[in-house]
Design a protein around this motif. Sequence first.
Motif, mmCIF file in Angstrom:
data_model
loop_
_atom_site.group_PDB
_atom_site.id
_atom_site.type_symbol
_atom_site.label_atom_id
_atom_site.label_comp_id
_atom_site.label_asym_id
_atom_site.label_seq_id
_atom_site.Cartn_x
_atom_site.Cartn_y
_atom_site.Cartn_z
ATOM 1 N N ASP A 14 -23.046 -9.328 -19.640
ATOM 2 C CA ASP A 14 -22.253 -9.652 -20.819
ATOM 3 C C ASP A 14 -20.792 -9.245 -20.632
ATOM 4 O OD1 ASP A 14 -22.131 -10.463 -23.712
ATOM 5 O OD2 ASP A 14 -21.488 -8.382 -23.917
ATOM 6 N N LEU A 15 -20.574 -8.113 -19.976
ATOM 7 C CA LEU A 15 -19.211 -7.654 -19.727
ATOM 8 C C LEU A 15 -18.571 -8.410 -18.563
ATOM 9 C CD1 LEU A 15 -19.732 -3.802 -20.120
ATOM 10 C CD2 LEU A 15 -18.510 -5.313 -21.688
ATOM 11 N N ALA A 16 -19.326 -8.557 -17.464
ATOM 12 C CA ALA A 16 -18.763 -9.177 -16.254
ATOM 13 C C ALA A 16 -18.431 -10.645 -16.467
ATOM 14 C CB ALA A 16 -19.753 -9.022 -15.094
ATOM 15 N N LEU A 17 -19.240 -11.333 -17.271
ATOM 16 C CA LEU A 17 -19.032 -12.763 -17.524
ATOM 17 C C LEU A 17 -18.551 -12.979 -18.950
ATOM 18 C CD1 LEU A 17 -22.143 -14.249 -15.694
ATOM 19 C CD2 LEU A 17 -19.797 -14.096 -14.857
ATOM 20 N N GLY A 18 -17.772 -12.043 -19.436
ATOM 21 C CA GLY A 18 -17.279 -12.091 -20.801
ATOM 22 C C GLY A 18 -15.945 -12.769 -20.923
ATOM 23 N N ARG A 19 -14.975 -12.073 -21.455
ATOM 24 C CA ARG A 19 -13.690 -12.666 -21.820
ATOM 25 C C ARG A 19 -13.016 -13.442 -20.690
ATOM 26 N NH1 ARG A 19 -10.154 -8.850 -25.410
ATOM 27 N NH2 ARG A 19 -12.051 -9.154 -26.648
ATOM 28 N N PRO A 20 -13.034 -12.957 -19.431
ATOM 29 C CA PRO A 20 -12.360 -13.730 -18.377
ATOM 30 C C PRO A 20 -12.949 -15.120 -18.137
ATOM 31 C CG PRO A 20 -12.767 -11.474 -17.661
ATOM 32 C CD PRO A 20 -13.538 -11.666 -18.933
ATOM 33 N N MET A 21 -14.195 -15.344 -18.595
ATOM 34 C CA MET A 21 -14.867 -16.612 -18.335
ATOM 35 C C MET A 21 -14.884 -17.549 -19.543
ATOM 36 S SD MET A 21 -15.611 -16.410 -15.226
ATOM 37 C CE MET A 21 -16.047 -15.315 -13.881
ATOM 38 N N GLU A 22 -14.207 -17.181 -20.622
ATOM 39 C CA GLU A 22 -14.271 -17.999 -21.837
ATOM 40 C C GLU A 22 -13.726 -19.411 -21.614
ATOM 41 O OE1 GLU A 22 -15.874 -17.075 -24.551
ATOM 42 O OE2 GLU A 22 -16.330 -15.179 -23.581
ATOM 43 N N GLU A 23 -12.671 -19.528 -20.828
ATOM 44 C CA GLU A 23 -12.101 -20.854 -20.567
ATOM 45 C C GLU A 23 -13.092 -21.744 -19.834
ATOM 46 O OE1 GLU A 23 -8.372 -22.858 -18.096
ATOM 47 O OE2 GLU A 23 -8.279 -20.737 -18.648
ATOM 48 N N VAL A 24 -13.815 -21.154 -18.875
ATOM 49 C CA VAL A 24 -14.818 -21.926 -18.136
ATOM 50 C C VAL A 24 -15.940 -22.354 -19.077
ATOM 51 C CG1 VAL A 24 -16.466 -21.882 -16.227
ATOM 52 C CG2 VAL A 24 -14.269 -20.708 -16.007
ATOM 53 N N ARG A 25 -16.408 -21.435 -19.905
ATOM 54 C CA ARG A 25 -17.478 -21.768 -20.851
ATOM 55 C C ARG A 25 -17.075 -22.929 -21.766
ATOM 56 N NH1 ARG A 25 -21.399 -17.776 -20.904
ATOM 57 N NH2 ARG A 25 -20.794 -15.756 -20.036
ATOM 58 N N ALA A 26 -15.847 -22.875 -22.258
ATOM 59 C CA ALA A 26 -15.372 -23.940 -23.146
ATOM 60 C C ALA A 26 -15.323 -25.280 -22.422
ATOM 61 C CB ALA A 26 -13.994 -23.581 -23.691
ATOM 62 N N ARG A 27 -14.879 -25.260 -21.194
ATOM 63 C CA ARG A 27 -14.763 -26.491 -20.411
ATOM 64 C C ARG A 27 -16.149 -27.104 -20.154
ATOM 65 N NH1 ARG A 27 -11.428 -24.505 -16.383
ATOM 66 N NH2 ARG A 27 -13.168 -24.049 -14.997
ATOM 67 N N VAL A 28 -17.118 -26.266 -19.823
ATOM 68 C CA VAL A 28 -18.452 -26.767 -19.487
ATOM 69 C C VAL A 28 -19.190 -27.255 -20.728
ATOM 70 C CG1 VAL A 28 -20.698 -26.089 -18.545
ATOM 71 C CG2 VAL A 28 -18.613 -25.354 -17.412
ATOM 72 N N ALA A 29 -18.959 -26.624 -21.868
ATOM 73 C CA ALA A 29 -19.643 -27.024 -23.104
ATOM 74 C C ALA A 29 -19.060 -28.291 -23.721
ATOM 75 C CB ALA A 29 -19.587 -25.892 -24.122
ATOM 76 N N ALA A 30 -17.865 -28.669 -23.326
ATOM 77 C CA ALA A 30 -17.219 -29.851 -23.907
ATOM 78 C C ALA A 30 -18.092 -31.093 -23.699
ATOM 79 C CB ALA A 30 -15.855 -30.067 -23.276
ATOM 80 N N GLY A 31 -18.225 -31.891 -24.750
ATOM 81 C CA GLY A 31 -18.989 -33.128 -24.658
ATOM 82 C C GLY A 31 -20.449 -33.008 -25.031
ATOM 83 N N LEU A 32 -20.934 -31.795 -25.271
ATOM 84 C CA LEU A 32 -22.324 -31.627 -25.702
ATOM 85 C C LEU A 32 -22.481 -32.109 -27.147
ATOM 86 C CD1 LEU A 32 -23.048 -28.062 -24.272
ATOM 87 C CD2 LEU A 32 -23.883 -30.238 -23.352
ATOM 88 N N ILE A 39 -30.634 -22.972 -20.777
ATOM 89 C CA ILE A 39 -31.479 -22.138 -19.931
ATOM 90 C C ILE A 39 -30.625 -20.988 -19.401
ATOM 91 C CG2 ILE A 39 -32.885 -22.063 -17.833
ATOM 92 C CD1 ILE A 39 -33.525 -24.995 -18.285
ATOM 93 N N GLY A 40 -31.082 -19.757 -19.662
ATOM 94 C CA GLY A 40 -30.269 -18.589 -19.355
ATOM 95 C C GLY A 40 -29.287 -18.334 -20.486
ATOM 96 N N PHE A 41 -29.801 -18.280 -21.704
ATOM 97 C CA PHE A 41 -28.983 -18.111 -22.907
ATOM 98 C C PHE A 41 -28.219 -16.779 -22.886
ATOM 99 C CE2 PHE A 41 -28.825 -16.539 -27.353
ATOM 100 C CZ PHE A 41 -28.023 -17.515 -27.917
ATOM 101 N N GLY A 42 -28.819 -15.779 -22.251
ATOM 102 C CA GLY A 42 -28.156 -14.483 -22.128
ATOM 103 C C GLY A 42 -27.838 -13.862 -23.472
ATOM 104 N N SER A 43 -26.586 -13.435 -23.638
ATOM 105 C CA SER A 43 -26.146 -12.773 -24.870
ATOM 106 C C SER A 43 -25.448 -13.738 -25.830
ATOM 107 C CB SER A 43 -25.219 -11.614 -24.531
ATOM 108 O OG SER A 43 -24.107 -12.074 -23.776
ATOM 109 N N GLY A 44 -25.604 -15.045 -25.589
ATOM 110 C CA GLY A 44 -25.089 -16.037 -26.523
ATOM 111 C C GLY A 44 -23.598 -16.303 -26.438
ATOM 112 N N ARG A 45 -22.990 -15.981 -25.311
ATOM 113 C CA ARG A 45 -21.534 -16.137 -25.206
ATOM 114 C C ARG A 45 -21.069 -17.587 -25.222
ATOM 115 N NH1 ARG A 45 -17.804 -12.388 -24.570
ATOM 116 N NH2 ARG A 45 -18.390 -10.221 -24.220
ATOM 117 N N ASN A 46 -21.979 -18.531 -24.987
ATOM 118 C CA ASN A 46 -21.562 -19.937 -25.045
ATOM 119 C C ASN A 46 -21.509 -20.485 -26.472
ATOM 120 O OD1 ASN A 46 -21.247 -20.348 -22.239
ATOM 121 N ND2 ASN A 46 -23.463 -20.609 -21.996
ATOM 122 N N LEU A 47 -22.137 -19.797 -27.415
ATOM 123 C CA LEU A 47 -22.249 -20.338 -28.770
ATOM 124 C C LEU A 47 -20.908 -20.692 -29.405
ATOM 125 C CD1 LEU A 47 -25.107 -18.121 -30.275
ATOM 126 C CD2 LEU A 47 -25.211 -20.553 -29.697
#
Length: 204
Positions: A14-32, A39-47
């Motif tokens: 949650d810490l390692a893939l947290g704030r520095p990866m938010e831009e990537v998460r937003a880019r990958v979620a676009a268009g859903l 799969i691999g919901f983790g701590s819900g950071r993509n929500l």
Amino acid sequence: MGFYDDQVLPRIVDLALGRPMEEVRARVAAGLSGEVLEIGFGSGRNLPHLPAGVTRLLAVEPAAGGRKLAAPRIAAAPCTVEFVGLDGQELSLADASVDHVLTTWTLCTIPDTGRALREIHRVLRPGGTLHFTEHGRSPRPTVARWQDRLTPAWSRLAGGCQLNRQIDDLIEKSGLTLESARTYPMNGTAQIGFAYEGIASKPD
């Protein structure tokens, strides 16, 4: 699943893939849109990055620690969230039942990635897509050799994570078609962080 993998590792991730990866998460979620399986919901950071068109998120997550960390994010989520299983290799969903699938830094940890991707193919509706960002095998031979050497020890520390999987090949072997894909070195150690990012579709 032992205490470390179930309770400690989710906090580290949650810490390692947290704030520095938010831009990537937003880019990958676009268009859903519609019903999305993560799969691999983790701590819900993509929500927070899910588009308004997503009506329901079906979550697969084996770690109780991750699900606990996700609770406040689920409460604030823009859509309904439902946990539907613990194992991406065996999904308890009907054939052709979801519009899209989302994975972020997940395929490296699933023991049988090919089986999980075949399950993704099975549950996707025709024309549905897999949105992914993963890390895997570097195209640089010297780095790839180091990944092969480091993977056994790294896997024990990082919940089974494999550094040397050829993510694009694995996706295509499942029957999905890569619609867009980019690879790039991530910030940090080259042996750990070579990124695969893109969208793959299930043929109509």
